[in-house]
Design a protein around this motif. Structure first.
Motif, PDB file in Angstrom:
ATOM      1  N   MET A 136       0.888  -1.233   0.060  1.00  0.00           N
ATOM      2  CA  MET A 136       0.027   0.259   0.029  1.00  0.00           C
ATOM      3  C   MET A 136       1.104   1.279  -0.078  1.00  0.00           C
ATOM      4  O   MET A 136       0.263   2.234  -0.445  1.00  0.00           O
ATOM      5  N   GLU A 137       2.197   1.217   0.324  1.00  0.00           N
ATOM      6  CA  GLU A 137       3.008   2.381   0.373  1.00  0.00           C
ATOM      7  C   GLU A 137       3.653   2.724  -1.034  1.00  0.00           C
ATOM      8  O   GLU A 137       3.860   3.755  -1.356  1.00  0.00           O
ATOM      9  N   GLY A 139       2.068   1.017  -3.977  1.00  0.00           N
ATOM     10  CA  GLY A 139       1.080   0.865  -4.847  1.00  0.00           C
ATOM     11  C   GLY A 139       1.399  -0.357  -5.612  1.00  0.00           C
ATOM     12  O   GLY A 139       0.787  -0.447  -6.937  1.00  0.00           O
ATOM     13  N   TYR A 141       1.133  -4.131  -5.948  1.00  0.00           N
ATOM     14  CA  TYR A 141       0.136  -5.409  -5.257  1.00  0.00           C
ATOM     15  C   TYR A 141       0.379  -6.649  -6.180  1.00  0.00           C
ATOM     16  O   TYR A 141       0.454  -6.474  -7.413  1.00  0.00           O
TER      17      TYR A 141
END
Length: 177
Positions: A136-137, A139, A141
């Motif tokens: 999430m830091e 972007g 995934y």
């Protein structure tokens, strides 16, 4: 080196052994030939044997599963179909300076473990770009959720079985993707 798939008495795939070892098992009556290449033969002074592709042990052998949870790059890359889980490139699509690496979704330095649920295959570019950050830091995934593979299937899949040998593994463990 040519290999022969060895099945337990229950038809469970056990190991890939050199063909010469398979012949020794057959000659010593510890195994029987299940599938053979009839165009090739082994000859001794007193006997002739077909070239074994698959043998089955006569007596059941208990196989320890203690390495089940051990994460190796060979099995990891096979689990992820040799694709970077961030950019989707297959190992054959990488330029000559890049290669596949292991990436920890949650970095080890931030409390992540070296477990099947926390590692994915990444190309060197994506691994460097993600660095020591959480998904999430940055972007980034993974394309698939990492999980423990059906271990035995992945071991066989990663070893490059021929079609006859693959059929026996798939019959026992289900189709490989």
């Amino acid at each position: 080196m040519a290999t022969c798939l060895t099945l337990n008495a229950s038809y469970e795939p056990v190991a890939l052994v050199p063909v010469k070892r398979a012949i020794v098992l057959v000659v010593s009556e510890k195994a029987e030939i299940v599938e053979a290449n009839l165009k090739q033969r082994f000859r001794s002074e007193k006997a002739e044997y077909p070239y074994p592709l698959v043998i089955r042990l006569i007596k059941f052998v208990e196989i320890p599963r203690r390495l089940r949870r051990h994460v190796t790059n060979t099995i990891l890359f096979a689990r992820d179909n040799y694709r970077c889980q961030y950019c989707g490139k297959h190992r054959d699509e990488l330029n000559r300076r890049d290669c596949l690496t292991r990436d920890h979704v949650k970095p080890v330095s931030r409390g992540g473990g070296n477990t099947w649920e926390n590692v994915v295959t990444a190309c060197t570019k994506c691994n460097a770009r993600k660095s020591n950050r959480l998904p999430m830091e940055c972007g980034m995934y993974p394309k698939t959720t990492p999980k423990e593979p059906r271990y035995v299937v992945m071991v066989w899949y990663s070893r490059g079985l021929n079609e006859i040998q693959r059929r026996y593994v798939e019959q026992y463990y289900g189709e490989m993707s």
